[in-house]
Design a protein around this motif. Sequence first.
Motif, short mmCIF file in Angstrom:
data_model
loop_
_atom_site.label_atom_id
_atom_site.label_comp_id
_atom_site.label_asym_id
_atom_site.label_seq_id
_atom_site.Cartn_x
_atom_site.Cartn_y
_atom_site.Cartn_z
N GLN A 145 10.01 29.07 24.81
CA GLN A 145 10.42 28.11 25.84
C GLN A 145 11.72 28.53 26.51
O GLN A 145 11.89 28.32 27.73
CB GLN A 145 10.55 26.71 25.22
N HIS A 149 11.26 29.86 30.25
CA HIS A 149 11.66 28.67 31.01
C HIS A 149 10.47 27.73 31.21
O HIS A 149 10.12 27.35 32.34
CB HIS A 149 12.25 29.07 32.37
N CYS A 150 9.86 27.37 30.09
CA CYS A 150 8.71 26.49 30.10
C CYS A 150 8.89 25.41 29.05
O CYS A 150 9.86 25.44 28.27
CB CYS A 150 7.42 27.28 29.85
N CYS A 151 7.95 24.46 29.01
CA CYS A 151 8.08 23.36 28.05
C CYS A 151 6.70 22.86 27.65
O CYS A 151 5.89 22.50 28.53
CB CYS A 151 8.89 22.22 28.67
N ASN A 155 2.61 21.01 29.74
CA ASN A 155 3.87 20.55 30.32
C ASN A 155 4.63 19.78 29.25
O ASN A 155 4.21 19.76 28.08
CB ASN A 155 3.64 19.68 31.57
N CYS A 174 13.68 23.15 25.76
CA CYS A 174 13.00 22.84 27.02
C CYS A 174 13.97 22.58 28.17
O CYS A 174 13.57 22.53 29.33
CB CYS A 174 12.11 21.60 26.84
N HIS A 197 12.04 21.79 31.77
CA HIS A 197 11.19 22.62 32.62
C HIS A 197 9.85 21.95 32.83
O HIS A 197 9.28 21.35 31.91
CB HIS A 197 10.99 24.00 31.98
N GLN A 199 6.93 23.45 33.98
CA GLN A 199 5.74 24.26 33.73
C GLN A 199 5.49 24.44 32.24
O GLN A 199 6.41 24.63 31.45
CB GLN A 199 5.87 25.62 34.40
N GLY A 200 4.21 24.39 31.85
CA GLY A 200 3.84 24.61 30.46
C GLY A 200 3.83 26.08 30.10
O GLY A 200 3.62 26.95 30.95
N CYS A 201 4.05 26.38 28.83
CA CYS A 201 4.12 27.76 28.37
C CYS A 201 2.75 28.44 28.37
O CYS A 201 2.65 29.64 28.64
CB CYS A 201 4.72 27.81 26.97
N LEU A 204 1.93 30.01 31.74
CA LEU A 204 2.71 31.22 32.02
C LEU A 204 2.20 32.42 31.25
O LEU A 204 2.06 33.52 31.79
CB LEU A 204 4.18 30.98 31.68
#
Length: 249
Positions: A145, A149-151, A155, A174, A197, A199-201, A204
């Motif tokens: 994360q 830069h995702c969470c 999401n 996050c 963030h 966007q979900g991991c 990505l």
Amino acid sequence: MAPRRMETRPVILCLKTLLLLYCLIFWVTGVVLLSVGLWWSFMLGPYALLISSGQSNAPYVLSATGGAIVLFGLFGCFAACRGHVWMLKLYAVFLSLVFITELIAGISGFVFRHEIKGTFLTTYSEAVMRYDGRDDRSLAVDGVQRKLHCCGVYNYTSWLSSVYFPASGIPASCCVNFSDCSAADLRNATLAARKVHKQGCYELVMSFIDGNMGIIAGVTFAIAFSQLIGVSLVCCLSRFINANQYEMV
């Protein structure tokens, strides 16, 4: 016979030089594989827990393959210099085995890429649901994360159903800005939505795989088929040596 030997000496010398150059390149690929395997073992070990449900053998396979290529790369140089046919044939057999192994690995990775995605989704979702902030998988989730830069899985709402959220909220990894992301904010789903963030991991990681699968497959197949060049050089050199009863010193 003597004039014929004199005529073929430049050909044998040329083949020997090409084979030595190939062996050097082959040896370098072995060093690269060995380095990647060791780097994977020591640096990416925690993240491997998010790819499979158990301990991955991939870094050990890479290290073992790289080590074998390094040794046989040196053996190939020695065989080319000495010009012993049995050594050259042994080297050709090893190159053929490496070609088959890499070809199978490349095809398997490309064919089963959807299964890999499914395994990652299942394992990563489970790691999020059972996150406690202390074990290896939890630390790996935090690392993903922060770096991507995702969470969460899709999401930040993935965390709302985790065992961690009722007591501690969404993990601080996050946060978009750590200085403006308090523990109280993370326990409030409404406030946290503006500070983590979006966007979900999973998305990505899958985007990276889809965007680079063609490149990875192409490089894998190129390396695999390069073994055929070595086999061809070995066969040509062996045939000239046998035909002319010529041993290189």
